[in-house]
Design a protein around this motif. Structure first.
Motif, PDB file in Angstrom:
ATOM      1  N   ASN A  65      63.123  41.306 -11.837  1.00 32.94           N
ATOM      2  CA  ASN A  65      62.868  40.997 -10.427  1.00 32.94           C
ATOM      3  C   ASN A  65      64.129  41.155  -9.592  1.00 32.94           C
ATOM      4  O   ASN A  65      64.083  41.631  -8.461  1.00 32.94           O
ATOM      5  N   HIS A  68      64.577  44.822  -9.035  1.00 32.79           N
ATOM      6  CA  HIS A  68      63.582  45.438  -8.157  1.00 32.79           C
ATOM      7  C   HIS A  68      63.624  44.877  -6.737  1.00 32.79           C
ATOM      8  O   HIS A  68      63.366  45.587  -5.782  1.00 32.79           O
ATOM      9  N   ASN A  69      63.933  43.588  -6.595  1.00 28.78           N
ATOM     10  CA  ASN A  69      63.876  42.973  -5.272  1.00 28.78           C
ATOM     11  C   ASN A  69      65.152  43.150  -4.456  1.00 28.78           C
ATOM     12  O   ASN A  69      65.139  42.978  -3.244  1.00 28.78           O
ATOM     13  N   TYR A  72      66.815  47.815  -5.824  1.00 27.14           N
ATOM     14  CA  TYR A  72      66.000  49.032  -5.955  1.00 27.14           C
ATOM     15  C   TYR A  72      64.998  49.104  -4.806  1.00 27.14           C
ATOM     16  O   TYR A  72      63.799  49.107  -4.999  1.00 27.14           O
TER      17      TYR A  72
END
Lengths: 417, 172
Positions: A65, A68-69, A72
């Motif tokens: 997370n 991704h948060n 990315y």
């Protein structure tokens, strides 16, 4: 005596330990509910191992997370725009599907068909497996405290995964459909052949109980039949991969490729509640097939209403003919003691936009019904306020509700006579 | 307090600290349950079996070997949905056999370890299948090619694992 015991001490202990285990095994085999008799051992073992797995999964998810948060986010704007376009398209598609669902609903009503819908699910993370090829099962991070119960269906977006076998306080054991002790009621989508989906000792999935004289095509989709009372009907199970005859020659050996990737499960959905739904269309009372057919088939239109003292001639088979022929005016069936056939599928009007989206082969007389609904001269139809129709699991759409007589005779045709 | 075991006079007997005695089998069970989720081919390995063989051969005491095997096997059984005792019985036999062999052979070199692990893997499979079929009426397909291949893979991994675990050995 002591020397004998001392000399064979190791062997005696081995035999003793083996005897105890064999005894324990025999007790479990004799009792059908061995899960209950050995629950304490299982709870201890699961309670020892699963916290490690849960911790590792948590760490993995957290770091994922974080990446991704925060790190990315490239291309998110473009992706957002693309998704919005996709949502618009899906909304249009949803309107069409709602029409189809409602039509199917009405058809089910005709058959008094009981349907089970998934009404409540909970998402769960797969945190471990049994670690054995002889037991194809996985552990999920939801248990009694999350409302999980035994025999609940477990799914992914791709298809059926298995069912909950044992529930622990915060974890559950899920038996996969490729375990040899599992069994799922299945139906082939096109040929509608039914069978039982079972796992094999080497982890493959086979459809059993299909007679050898039946035609099963490779590639055909397999769905749940709902007959096992565990899985809701219509969920994808897999595709037919290979068809061969058995040694006995009675049944086919249908090898199935599971829809869900059972080897790489991460998140699953547990079906907490199924809503048993007796499919009913609006209105009350049973609908006779003859009435429905009368509505669908073209019939001789009614003659215009005759003034008092005149002979009102109705259409054969209609209320005007049966019960109210002697009355000076043609009355709606609801006034003649005959049940209003509002539940009939073919007479319910559809909104105009549905005509453009409705698939071919539809049995409803949409255009005719709409005409009837808007013909004030006929006196047999009445417009009602828009009614909200909700397909299971889908947002509501609004549509006008119209009450029409059982005859289904186009009111506009009255004008031609 | 370290756990000590004694056995024959010619061969060296090792002991292990409590954290290693408890932690290594638990870690093996954890990895066996967790890794196949990400790498399905990993289920061909039987890490709890390899750990059982290692401890049994190092301690060279049949009683401790069979008890270690029984305990690890029972926990492994508890993680499956099958009857508890299938892996327990198989690993009890392997633990006893490995410690008995360890007391008679010098199982320190890689070749001997490889062959012993292969042999014990097949013995483990044979006992498991016999009990599963004979007592629990499970329908299990035995494939010689798959069994031998899995045995070779386990033996190869076992040799590497034993060299890692050798670091935790303590001389008595």
């Amino acid at each position: 005596m002591e020397t004998v015991l001392g000399r064979y001490r190791n062997l005696i202990i081995l035999v003793g330990v083996l005897f105890l285990q064999v005894l324990g095994l025999a007790v479990q085999v004799k009792r059908t509910s061995d899960a209950e008799s050995t629950r304490l051992i299982r709870v201890w073992a699961v309670g020892t191992i699963t916290p490690l797995e849960r911790g590792l999964i948590w760490g993995q998810t957290y770091s994922g997370n974080l990446w991704h948060n925060y790190f990315y986010l490239r291309g998110v704007r473009a992706e957002n725009r693309q998704l919005k376009e996709q949502i618009d398209q899906l909304r249009l598609e949803q309107v069409r599907l709602n029409q189809d669902a409602e039509q199917a609903h009405r058809l089910q009503a005709l058959l008094s068909f009981k349907e089970r819908y998934i009404s409540k699910t909970v998402a769960a993370q797969v945190i471990g497996s049994s670690g054995s090829d002889q037991s194809r099962s996985v552990y999920i991070d939801k248990g009694i405290s999350d409302g999980i119960e035994q025999d609940m269906a477990v799914l992914t977006a791709d298809g059926v995964v298995g069912k909950v076998l044992t529930v622990f306080p915060s974890t559950s054991l899920v038996l996969l459909i490729n375990d040899q002790s599992s069994g799922v009621g299945a139906i082939l989508e096109k040929s509608r052949l039914q069978g039982v989906l079972r796992g094999t000792p080497n982890g493959e999935v086979m459809l059993e109980r299909v007679m050898s004289d039946e035609q099963v095509a490779p590639g055909e989709t397999l769905l749940t039949s709902g007959g096992d009372q565990i899985f809701p009907k219509g969920l994808p199970l897999g595709r037919v991969a290979k068809v061969a005859g058995t040694d006995s020659g009675l049944f086919l050996n249908v090898k199935v490729k599971p829809a869900a990737n059972l080897g790489r499960l991460e998140e699953v959905l547990v079906v907490l509640a199924k809503q048993e739904h007796q499919a009913t269309a609006e209105g009350t009372g049973r609908v006779r097939t003859v009435d429905i057919m009368a509505q669908r088939l073209p019939s001789v239109p009614n003659k215009p209403a005759v003034s008092a003292g005149g002979a009102g001639i109705g259409v054969p088979g209609t209320a005007a003919n049966d019960g109210a022929a002697k009355t000076p005016t043609v009355k709606p069936q609801s006034q003649t003691g005959v049940k209003p056939q509002t539940s009939a599928p073919s007479v319910r009007p559809k909104p105009v936009e549905s005509d453009t989206t409705k698939p071919q082969g539809s049995i409803s007389m949409t255009g005719v019904a709409n005409k009837a609904a808007t013909n004030p001269a006929s006196g047999v139809t009445s417009a009602a306020p828009p009614k909200t129709v909700t397909a299971p699991g889908k947002p509501a759409i609004s549509r006008p509700k119209t009450v029409t007589p059982a005859t289904g005779t186009p009111a506009s045709e009255d004008d031609s006579h | 307090m370290p756990i000590t075991y004694t056995s024959g006079e010619q061969v060296e007997v090792y002991r292990f600290s409590v954290p290693v005695t408890v932690g290594v089998p638990l870690l093996a069970l954890f990895l066996q349950a967790f890794v196949p989720l990400r790498f399905p081919f990993f289920s061909i390995f039987d890490l709890p079996l390899l750990v059982t063989i290692f401890f049994a051969m190092a301690r060279r005491n049949p009683v401790s070997g069979l008890l270690t095997g029984a305990l690890i096997g029972l926990i492994q059984d508890a993680l499956t949905h099958r009857a508890i005792g299938l892996y327990g019985i198989a690993k009890t036999v392997v633990g006893f056999g490995a410690s008995s062999m360890g007391a008679k052979l010098d199982a320190e070199n890689a070749g001997a370890r490889f062959l012993l692990t292969l042999g014990f893997y097949l013995l483990h499979s044979a006992v498991y299948f016999t009990v599963a079929r004979g007592m629990v009426s499970l329908t299990l397909d035995w494939s010689w090619s798959r069994g031998v291949l899995a045995g070779l893979a386990n033996a190869a991994v076992g040799v590497a694992l034993y060299f890692v675990l050798d670091r935790f050995k303590q001389r008595t």
